[in-house]
Design an enzyme around this catalytic site. Structure first.
Site, PDB file in Angstrom:
ATOM      1  N   GLU A  59      53.566 -56.619 -13.941  1.00  0.00           N
ATOM      2  CA  GLU A  59      54.066 -56.474 -15.308  1.00  0.00           C
ATOM      3  C   GLU A  59      53.405 -57.475 -16.251  1.00  0.00           C
ATOM      4  O   GLU A  59      53.014 -57.114 -17.363  1.00  0.00           O
ATOM      5  CB  GLU A  59      55.585 -56.639 -15.330  1.00  0.00           C
ATOM      6  CG  GLU A  59      56.331 -55.461 -14.733  1.00  0.00           C
ATOM      7  CD  GLU A  59      57.839 -55.652 -14.724  1.00  0.00           C
ATOM      8  OE1 GLU A  59      58.549 -54.719 -14.314  1.00  0.00           O
ATOM      9  OE2 GLU A  59      58.309 -56.740 -15.121  1.00  0.00           O
ATOM     10  N   HIS A  65      61.360 -50.566 -19.915  1.00  0.00           N
ATOM     11  CA  HIS A  65      62.474 -50.728 -18.977  1.00  0.00           C
ATOM     12  C   HIS A  65      63.544 -49.646 -19.136  1.00  0.00           C
ATOM     13  O   HIS A  65      64.477 -49.585 -18.336  1.00  0.00           O
ATOM     14  CB  HIS A  65      63.104 -52.115 -19.140  1.00  0.00           C
ATOM     15  CG  HIS A  65      62.316 -53.197 -18.448  1.00  0.00           C
ATOM     16  ND1 HIS A  65      61.148 -53.695 -18.964  1.00  0.00           N
ATOM     17  CD2 HIS A  65      62.524 -53.862 -17.279  1.00  0.00           C
ATOM     18  CE1 HIS A  65      60.677 -54.617 -18.152  1.00  0.00           C
ATOM     19  NE2 HIS A  65      61.479 -54.738 -17.117  1.00  0.00           N
TER      20      HIS A  65
END
Length: 282
Positions: A144, A177
Site C-alpha cells: 500500500e 478502503h
C-alpha cells in the site's frame, strides 16, 4: 494571461493515472472469485499474489506520469524512495515520532501486561506463520505504501504544491478502503457496513496524510513502511478502555494521551527535517 496547455495536461494526466492506479490495485485484490471471507487462508494467499504483481505494475504508472526533466535530475529508484543516504535515520526517527503519538495506547499495553508478549520468542515465531499477521504487518503496509505513496506522490508533486499533494494523495488511499464494504455487506446490514466504512475512510485518510508528509520530507520508502506497520499493530486507540482504569492509573494514561499528542505536534517538523535524511529535492 497565457494558458499553458502542457502544464494543464500534465496535471490531469497525473490525477488520472493516480486514479487508475488506485482502481488497478483494488481490482487486483478482487480478481479472484472466492466464496470465503478476506481472512480465509486461501483468500489471503491469492491476494498476496496480487500484491506481489502490483509491485511491478505500480512503478509503470509512475514512469508514464513523470516528466522527462524529473527523470533527468533523479534516478527512478530514488524517486520511489529507494536510496541509502540517511537510511539509518529513516528507519528509526519516524518510528520514534509515531511512538510518541501512541504514548497513551503504549502505556495501556504496559499496564495490562500485553507488552510482555513482545519479549517472548514464540510470539514472533507464531506470528510469522500467521497469514493474517503477515498481511496486516508486512504485505499490506509494504504494497500500500509503495503504491499509494512511492508511486503516486511524485506524480502529484509535479502539478500541486507540496502540501496540496500531501492532502490530496490520501483521498485515493481512503476511498480504496471502501472495497471492504462489499465484503461486510454479506455479514451485516448495509447501514452498519456503510458507517464502518465511512469511519475507516476517515482514519485511513488521516493516516495517509501523515504518511505522505513523512515520505515528502524524508523521501525514504522504508520510513513509511515501518510507520504503517507499527500503526497497523497498534490499531485505532481504544478510548473506551481508558474509563476502565481507576485512580492514578487513569490520570496517568489520560495525561500520556495528551502529552503524546502535544509532543508529536511539537516534534513533527524537527524530526522530519529533510537535511536529516539527505533529502535535497524539496
Amino acid at each position: 494571461m497565457e494558458w499553458n496547455f502542457d502544464e494543464t495536461f500534465q496535471c490531469y494526466k497525473s490525477i488520472f493515472l493516480c486514479f487508475l492506479l488506485s482502481v488497478t490495485y483494488v481490482f487486483s485484490l478482487h480478481i479472484w472469485k472466492s466464496p470465503h471471507s478476506r481472512d480465509h487462508p486461501s483468500t489471503i494467499k491469492k491476494r498476496f499474489t496480487s500484491a506481489f504483481v502490483m509491485l511491478f505494475i505500480s512503478p509503470c504508472f509512475l514512469y508514464m506520469g513523470l516528466r522527462k526533466e524529473v527523470l533527468e535530475k533523479q534516478t527512478f529508484p530514488e524517486i520511489l524512495g529507494l536510496r541509502s543516504q540517511g537510511l539509518c535515520q529513516a528507519i528509526f526517527m519516524p518510528l520514534f515520532l509515531t511512538m510518541i503519538l501512541f504514548l497513551g495506547p503504549i502505556s495501556m499495553e504496559l499496564y495490562s501486561g500485553l507488552s510482555k508478549l513482545y519479549t517472548e520468542e514464540m510470539y514472533w515465531f507464531s506470528n510469522l506463520k500467521n497469514l493474517i499477521w503477515l498481511r496486516n504487518h508486512i504485505v499490506a503496509p509494504f504494497t500500500e505504501e509503495f503504491t499509494y505513496r512511492s508511486c503516486m506522490l511524485p506524480m502529484l508533486l509535479q502539478c500541486f504544491t507540496p502540501y496540496s499533494a500531501v492532502f490530496t494523495s490520501p483521498l485515493f488511499f481512503g476511498v480504496a478502503h471502501f472495497h471492504h464494504m462489499l465484503e461486510r455487506i454479506n455479514h451485516m446490514s448495509f447501514n452498519l457496513s456503510l458507517k464502518i466504512s465511512c469511519f475507516q475512510f476517515a482514519y485511513t485518510t488521516l493516516f495517509g496524510m501523515y504518511s505522505a508528509y513523512i515520505f515528502y520530507r524524508t523521501r525514504h520508502f522504508i520510513s513509511i513502511f515501518i510507520v504503517h506497520s507499527f500503526c497497523n499493530h497498534m490499531g485505532f486507540p481504544d478510548f473506551t478502555e481508558v474509563v476502565t482504569y481507576k485512580g492514578m492509573k487513569k490520570i496517568t494514561i489520560v495525561s500520556l494521551f495528551i502529552i503524546g499528542l502535544c509532543a508529536w505536534c511539537f516534534l513533527l517538523e524537527p524530526l522530519t527535517e529533510p537535511t536529516w535524511y539527505h533529502n535535497e529535492w524539496l
